[in-house]
Design a protein around this motif. Structure first.
Motif, short mmCIF file in Angstrom:
data_model
loop_
_atom_site.label_atom_id
_atom_site.label_comp_id
_atom_site.label_asym_id
_atom_site.label_seq_id
_atom_site.Cartn_x
_atom_site.Cartn_y
_atom_site.Cartn_z
N THR A 299 0.84 -1.20 0.00
CA THR A 299 0.00 0.00 0.00
C THR A 299 0.87 1.25 0.00
O THR A 299 1.74 1.41 0.86
CB THR A 299 -0.91 0.02 1.24
OG1 THR A 299 -1.77 -1.13 1.21
CG2 THR A 299 -1.77 1.27 1.28
N LYS A 300 0.65 2.13 -0.96
CA LYS A 300 1.53 3.30 -1.10
C LYS A 300 1.45 4.23 0.11
O LYS A 300 2.40 4.95 0.41
CB LYS A 300 1.18 4.07 -2.37
CG LYS A 300 -0.21 4.67 -2.41
CD LYS A 300 -0.45 5.41 -3.72
CE LYS A 300 -1.84 6.03 -3.78
NZ LYS A 300 -2.06 6.76 -5.06
N TYR A 301 0.31 4.22 0.81
CA TYR A 301 0.16 5.10 1.96
C TYR A 301 0.96 4.61 3.17
O TYR A 301 1.10 5.34 4.15
CB TYR A 301 -1.32 5.21 2.34
CG TYR A 301 -2.20 5.68 1.21
CD1 TYR A 301 -2.16 7.01 0.78
CD2 TYR A 301 -3.04 4.80 0.54
CE1 TYR A 301 -2.95 7.44 -0.27
CE2 TYR A 301 -3.84 5.23 -0.51
CZ TYR A 301 -3.79 6.55 -0.92
OH TYR A 301 -4.56 6.97 -1.96
N LEU A 302 1.46 3.38 3.11
CA LEU A 302 2.23 2.82 4.22
C LEU A 302 3.67 2.50 3.82
O LEU A 302 4.34 1.73 4.49
CB LEU A 302 1.54 1.54 4.74
CG LEU A 302 0.11 1.70 5.26
CD1 LEU A 302 -0.48 0.33 5.61
CD2 LEU A 302 0.07 2.60 6.49
N ARG A 303 4.13 3.09 2.74
CA ARG A 303 5.44 2.73 2.21
C ARG A 303 6.59 3.01 3.18
O ARG A 303 7.62 2.35 3.14
CB ARG A 303 5.71 3.47 0.89
CG ARG A 303 4.92 2.96 -0.28
CD ARG A 303 5.23 1.50 -0.57
NE ARG A 303 6.62 1.29 -0.96
CZ ARG A 303 7.22 0.11 -0.96
NH1 ARG A 303 6.57 -0.95 -0.54
NH2 ARG A 303 8.46 0.00 -1.34
N SER A 304 6.43 4.00 4.04
CA SER A 304 7.51 4.33 4.98
C SER A 304 7.18 3.89 6.41
O SER A 304 7.85 4.31 7.36
CB SER A 304 7.79 5.83 4.95
OG SER A 304 6.65 6.55 5.37
N VAL A 305 6.16 3.06 6.55
CA VAL A 305 5.70 2.65 7.88
C VAL A 305 6.25 1.27 8.22
O VAL A 305 6.17 0.34 7.41
CB VAL A 305 4.16 2.63 7.94
CG1 VAL A 305 3.67 2.07 9.27
CG2 VAL A 305 3.60 4.03 7.72
N SER A 306 6.82 1.12 9.40
CA SER A 306 7.36 -0.17 9.83
C SER A 306 6.23 -1.17 10.06
O SER A 306 5.15 -0.81 10.52
CB SER A 306 8.17 0.00 11.11
OG SER A 306 9.32 0.78 10.87
N GLU A 454 15.65 4.01 5.64
CA GLU A 454 16.10 4.26 7.01
C GLU A 454 14.92 4.33 7.99
O GLU A 454 15.10 4.29 9.19
CB GLU A 454 16.89 5.56 7.07
CG GLU A 454 16.10 6.78 6.67
CD GLU A 454 16.91 8.05 6.78
OE1 GLU A 454 16.56 9.01 6.09
OE2 GLU A 454 17.88 8.08 7.55
N PHE A 455 13.69 4.40 7.45
CA PHE A 455 12.53 4.51 8.31
C PHE A 455 11.72 3.22 8.41
O PHE A 455 11.03 3.00 9.38
CB PHE A 455 11.60 5.63 7.83
CG PHE A 455 12.18 7.00 7.99
CD1 PHE A 455 12.03 7.95 7.01
CD2 PHE A 455 12.88 7.34 9.14
CE1 PHE A 455 12.56 9.22 7.17
CE2 PHE A 455 13.41 8.60 9.30
CZ PHE A 455 13.26 9.54 8.31
N ARG A 456 11.75 2.37 7.39
CA ARG A 456 10.86 1.22 7.38
C ARG A 456 11.59 -0.05 7.79
O ARG A 456 12.61 -0.41 7.22
CB ARG A 456 10.25 1.01 6.00
CG ARG A 456 9.19 -0.08 6.02
CD ARG A 456 8.50 -0.23 4.69
NE ARG A 456 7.22 -0.90 4.86
CZ ARG A 456 6.41 -1.21 3.87
NH1 ARG A 456 6.73 -0.89 2.63
NH2 ARG A 456 5.27 -1.82 4.10
#
Length: 495
Positions: A299-306, A454-456
């Protein structure tokens, strides 16, 4: 008509003008007062909005996702018990009708399955009891709603508890229960059947375990807030966890919650390899779980979410495999189902592509050639709950210490006695999830920790949601990662 002198008319005009002038001043004064009041109200609302926004920034937002009946709500309850206040008497007693309904629904499901499987009851008395239970269900009364059953007098009557107690002792009922993977039965069925004599008492108050195991389907967005200490911060860290129903009809609500999420807690039921969905009897639960996991990480809205994955119900996985369930055969069926769905025109193009990728992953990584290591065995045994370690809600300090010692001894014993097939099944499921990530990210960093940027990050944990010590250990481990991610996002230094 009397005549009026000019001077009199002028006086009357002046008086009228004076009155009009006074009225105008009063009107202007009134409008000014309204404007001032509106301005004060507006400023008050603005201050409230700023205050609420400032308070919200203190909370780290976590999203609890996963398919239906994976154990998300149970996990939320454990978080409340571990980091919040203990359940009060009112909260516990509010669960009593739902516990009774869980018992009733479970027995109805078994009795219906017995008819389908052509399994007879052992005696005429048992048949009479079974008929009485069914007469109060939607099977014989289709017009009854779930609310009607919840509030039914029958569920609090002595006859109901007598019927359940006697039916649970019936050989036919036990045989149907052993085939529970072939129909829809609540995980808590046997637990509550064994506690009927306690639950029927007038003074009965549910224990924490009763509340945790009680199944209430989530059909709305539930928000839970709690605070927890952090090893590198003097002040407590505040968390806000949002739980959304996992059934297909509920997932459309997920996208409304994706904004400003720090981490996703993805809950997967790894014991459901031989079951189908409650809402779709043609779809395997484990395949659906893999598909939902794929959708979440892409999901593109969660691309940087761990993504922190809780591989839940390891206790039920052990019970099933030791009872003779064939994990390898189930995986073959799942692979075939994924292939069929990838070419089925009734599915969307997007879903067909996901099924195709899942089929490729299953085909490229055969279970029979998969091997486990000593570290795999150690990781699983350390996560596995000790027998009855958390079933006493009122343990003394000494009792808790003895429980920890018992768990340590049990884990040592588990390491040597645990069925390798159970460990292999759990480890393979974690391996499959990593393969899905590799397909999506095209990057592979380490064996237990994957990073897309570096974030996910990705983490995997074996869990038993009804075991407090297991969940506390997992949450404590996840907490540091979540806080670190949050601090990096807002630009603060991380030690």
């Amino acid at each position: 008509m009397p005549t009026v002198s000019t001077s009199t008319m002028l006086k009357q005009c002046r008086r009228l003008k004076a009155k009009l002038g006074l009225a105008g001043k009063e009107t202007n004064t009134s409008e000014a007062a309204v404007a001032r009041a509106a301005k004060i109200r507006s400023a008050k609302i603005d201050r409230k909005i700023r205050s609420d926004w400032k308070n919200e920034q203190k909370y780290i937002k976590l999203l609890l996702l996963g398919p239906g009946e994976a154990g998300k709500s149970t996990l939320i309850k454990q978080m409340q018990l571990i980091h919040g206040e203990a359940l009060d008497l009112q909260e516990k007693c509010a669960r009593i009708p739902y516990i009774r309904q869980n018992i009733f629904d479970s027995m109805v499901a078994i009795l219906v399955a017995m008819v389908e499987f052509d399994i007879p009851l052992s005696s005429p008395a048992a048949k009479e009891r079974a008929q009485r239970v069914l007469n109060n269900s939607q099977v014989c009364n289709p017009s009854l709603t779930s609310k009607d059953i919840l509030n039914s007098r029958f569920l609090s009557s002595p006859e109901f508890f007598d019927d359940i107690t006697n039916l649970w002792q019936d050989d036919g009922v036990k045989m149907a229960y052993s085939r529970s993977n072939e129909y829809q039965l609540l995980d808590c069925a046997a637990y509550f059947f064994e506690r009927v004599e306690i639950i029927r008492q007038e003074e009965y108050i549910p224990t924490e375990q009763d509340v945790l195991r009680c199944r209430v389907m989530t059909t709305s967005i539930t928000e839970t807030r709690f605070s927890a200490s952090h090893e590198n911060r003097g002040q407590p860290v505040h968390f806000k966890v949002l739980d959304v129903g996992g059934q297909r009809g509920e997932r459309r609500k997920w996208i409304t919650l994706f904004d400003k999420v720090t981490a996703v807690l993805f809950v997967q039921d790894i014991s459901s390899f031989d079951q189908t969905l409650r809402e779709d009897s043609q779809t395997n639960r484990l395949l659906e779980s893999l598909k939902v996991f794929y959708q979440v990480i892409t999901t593109k809205y969660l691309r940087s979410v761990s993504i922190l994955t809780f591989m839940n119900k390891i206790d039920i996985l052990k019970e099933k495999i030791e009872r003779g369930a064939n994990f390898s055969a189930a995986l073959q069926k799942i692979k075939d189902e994924a292939h069929e769905n990838s070419t089925n025109p009734s599915h969307s193009e997007y879903d067909r592509q996901i099924y195709q990728r899942l089929h490729e992953i299953l085909a490229e990584n055969p279970y029979d050639s998969f091997e486990i290591t000593d570290q795999d065995r150690k990781n699983f045994c350390e996560a596995f709950p000790a027998p009855d370690s958390d079933h006493n809600d009122n343990q003394s300090s000494l009792g808790r210490k003895l429980s920890k010692l018992t768990k340590k001894i049990s884990n040592t014993s588990l390491y040597s006695e645990m069925n390798d097939e159970v460990i292999k099944a759990a480890t393979y499921m974690k391996y499959l999830l990593k393969q899905i990530i590799d397909k999506v990210e095209k990057k592979h960093h380490g064996t237990l920790h994957y990073c897309d940027s570096e974030f996910r990050c990705y983490e995997f944990h074996y869990t038993c949601a009804v075991d407090k010590s297991n969940i506390k250990k997992v949450i404590d481990g996840c907490k540091n990662i979540i806080v670190k991610d949050y601090l990096m996002r807002i630009g603060l230094p991380v030690s």
